[in-house]
Scaffold this active site. Structure first.
Site, mmCIF file in Angstrom:
data_model
loop_
_atom_site.group_PDB
_atom_site.id
_atom_site.type_symbol
_atom_site.label_atom_id
_atom_site.label_comp_id
_atom_site.label_asym_id
_atom_site.label_seq_id
_atom_site.Cartn_x
_atom_site.Cartn_y
_atom_site.Cartn_z
ATOM 1 N N HIS A 142 36.182 43.953 30.125
ATOM 2 C CA HIS A 142 37.264 43.326 30.888
ATOM 3 C C HIS A 142 37.773 42.154 30.027
ATOM 4 C CE1 HIS A 142 39.001 40.752 34.060
ATOM 5 N NE2 HIS A 142 38.979 41.800 34.873
ATOM 6 N N ASP A 219 28.168 40.846 31.715
ATOM 7 C CA ASP A 219 29.192 40.670 32.728
ATOM 8 C C ASP A 219 28.805 41.589 33.889
ATOM 9 O OD1 ASP A 219 31.374 41.065 34.358
ATOM 10 O OD2 ASP A 219 32.824 41.333 32.749
ATOM 11 N N GLN A 222 30.747 43.949 38.306
ATOM 12 C CA GLN A 222 30.778 45.222 39.030
ATOM 13 C C GLN A 222 29.382 45.794 39.264
ATOM 14 O OE1 GLN A 222 33.515 46.368 40.346
ATOM 15 N NE2 GLN A 222 35.018 45.122 39.266
ATOM 16 N N LYS A 245 33.639 39.966 44.987
ATOM 17 C CA LYS A 245 33.453 41.411 44.796
ATOM 18 C C LYS A 245 32.211 41.896 45.542
ATOM 19 C CE LYS A 245 35.591 41.241 40.218
ATOM 20 N NZ LYS A 245 36.889 41.873 40.403
ATOM 21 N N CYS A 383 42.854 45.068 33.594
ATOM 22 C CA CYS A 383 42.388 43.977 32.718
ATOM 23 C C CYS A 383 41.419 44.489 31.660
ATOM 24 C CB CYS A 383 41.734 42.854 33.508
ATOM 25 S SG CYS A 383 42.865 42.024 34.607
HETATM 26 N N1 PMP Z 1 34.529 41.465 34.627
HETATM 27 C C1 PMP Z 1 34.683 42.599 35.312
HETATM 28 C C2 PMP Z 1 33.937 43.822 34.888
HETATM 29 C C3 PMP Z 1 35.545 42.627 36.421
HETATM 30 O O1 PMP Z 1 35.706 43.755 37.105
HETATM 31 C C4 PMP Z 1 36.222 41.445 36.790
HETATM 32 C C5 PMP Z 1 37.179 41.449 37.964
HETATM 33 N N2 PMP Z 1 38.112 42.493 37.937
HETATM 34 C C6 PMP Z 1 36.002 40.292 36.043
HETATM 35 C C7 PMP Z 1 35.155 40.340 34.975
HETATM 36 C C8 PMP Z 1 36.677 39.005 36.395
HETATM 37 O O2 PMP Z 1 36.244 38.539 37.628
HETATM 38 P P1 PMP Z 1 36.927 37.278 38.304
HETATM 39 O O3 PMP Z 1 38.404 37.535 38.275
HETATM 40 O O4 PMP Z 1 36.357 37.255 39.676
HETATM 41 O O5 PMP Z 1 36.558 36.087 37.497
#
Ligand code: PMP
Length: 425
Positions: A142, A219, A222, A245, A383
């Site tokens: 991401h 990270d 998910q 999430k 993203c």
């Molecule tokens: N890493 C992953 C794998 C994600 O799915 C997301 C959210 N789509 C993020 C990072 C970023 O999370 P946040 O916007 O809550 O900081």
């Protein structure tokens, strides 16, 4: 031998029974957002990867805080402030237990995964990265696990190295092992891909990196909402995730870090709360975890996460994982039956994300039509632009499932996709 077999069987039966006795219909009713119509149709919410919904108990808890308990934490002598501090700090204990961290000070409050990764990149990177050092990421990151490293690389002269992936959406692990070298100063990889659903072999990654004394950041945005994660078992150095999430509110997240690493790292942001003594000549830092928590925090949502964790624990993360797998299997099976649907990401180990394309229909067009049918999916690059570059596609339609979805939601998605196909001829 016979006794062992019986025990194993009983264990299996027990697990299955708990799963089958969970009343998923009742669970779904506890999420008020799901009880509405969108464009005249009952909402089918399949955008849980972007943000999940909150149960009534969390909403009530946040309301109660605002209606009866609000005051600033940590600095007040009066009753409301002390009570608020207790509630807010209670969440830290719940998070520690939820992820099985060894120490309470290893649980740092942040505003989300993005903030957590920026904290490590800036604090750890500023102290330890030098010209020519290497940071290993993967092709399926991401942007939140790319850009902060790019920024610190520019500031320090470090460089990024990228683990490539196969067309199935699996990391090429041989390449990873070859990338590891004396120059590697950090490995930062996604635990579960938000764009593909791939569950990465993080145990192997951690073991190989640690054999060379290289720290690993995962990270976990998910992963935490969908499975049991155990910091001590993983032996990971840093782990980042977001409350919103995992049935919690937005604006709150966690950085787990090993105490011995966090202790040596400089603060990320300066201000109130993170200090011990301030003079114009010199300031000294507060102890962990407060060293990394400058300023008035998002108190209400922090308390709210605590209630969401109680909720998830009540159902049980093993059951959640099993139910979501059941739903993923059903969705994969049903979507595979539709001609012209191409599923992107078919890793052997997958979490409840299903990314797909419908013929040559642009994902945004497909998503717009599905929305008209009351079906909320995400469309675009999620993203994770390098993932889209890998497949040479503009984006995908992504259905990300949660335990409160059901087979009917998936049937509605299937009908919706068929309608999209008809609509675009
Ligand atoms: N890493 C992953 C794998 C994600 O799915 C997301 C959210 N789509 C993020 C990072 C970023 O999370 P946040 O916007 O809550 O900081």
């Amino acid at each position: 031998m016979a006794t062992t077999e019986v025990l194993v069987m009983e264990d299996t039966i027990k697990k299955d029974t708990t799963r089958l006795t969970t009343d998923w219909q009742a669970v779904r009713k506890q999420f008020p957002v799901l009880q509405q119509k969108v464009h005249g149709q009952p909402l089918v919410y399949l955008d849980n990867g972007a943000s999940s919904q909150m149960p009534q108990s969390t909403i009530d808890r946040i309301n109660r805080y605002h209606s009866a308990e609000h005051s600033n934490v940590h600095r007040g002598i009066h009753t409301l402030s002390q009570r608020g501090t207790d509630y807010y700090e209670e969440t830290r204990k719940k998070v520690k237990k939820f992820i099985n961290a060894r120490h309470l000070e290893e649980v740092i409050y942040t505003t989300g995964t993005t903030d957590s990764i920026n904290l490590v990149a800036q604090s750890y990177g500023r102290k330890y990265f030098r010209e020519g050092d290497e940071i290993i990421l993967s092709e399926m990151e991401h942007h939140a696990n790319i850009v902060p490293w790019q920024m610190i690389a520019e500031q320090t002269g470090a460089v990024l190295r990228v683990i490539p992936m196969t067309d199935n959406g699996e990391l090429k692990m041989d390449d990873f092992h070859h990338l590891l070298s004396d120059r590697t100063k950090m490995v930062a990889v996604v635990h579960v891909s938000n764009a593909l659903g791939t569950i990465n072999p993080v145990e192997e990654i951690i073991e190989a990196a640690h054999a060379r004394d290289i720290p690993v950041l995962l990270d976990g945005a998910q992963a935490v909402p969908h499975s049991v994660v155990d910091m001590q078992k993983l032996d990971v150095d840093f782990y980042a995730f977001s409350a919103h999430k995992m049935c919690g509110p937005t604006g709150f997240g966690i950085l787990y870090g090993k105490k011995e690493l966090l202790q040596e790292m400089p603060p990320y942001r300066g201000g109130g709360d993170m200090i011990d003594k301030v003079t114009f000549e010199k300031t000294t830092w507060n102890d962990l975890p407060h060293k990394f928590e400058a300023g008035t925090p998002p108190i209400a949502v922090g308390i709210g996460l605590g209630t969401s964790l109680d909720y998830l624990n009540e159902i049980g993360m093993e059951q959640i994982e099993a139910r979501e797998h059941e739903l993923l299997d059903y969705a994969t099976q049903e979507l595979s039956k539709i001609e012209d649907v191409r599923i992107i990401g078919s890793s052997a180990k997958k979490a409840s994300v299903i990314s797909f394309l419908i013929g040559d229909i642009h994902p945004t067009d497909a998503g717009t039509i599905l929305d008209q049918k009351g079906i909320a999916v995400r469309t675009g690059h999620h993203c994770a632009q390098p993932v889209m570059q890998h497949y040479n596609i503009p984006g995908t339609v992504r259905a990300s499932l949660s335990f409160y979805n059901n087979e009917e939601d998936i049937d509605r998605l299937v009908e919706g996709i068929k309608y999209v196909k008809e609509f675009f001829g």
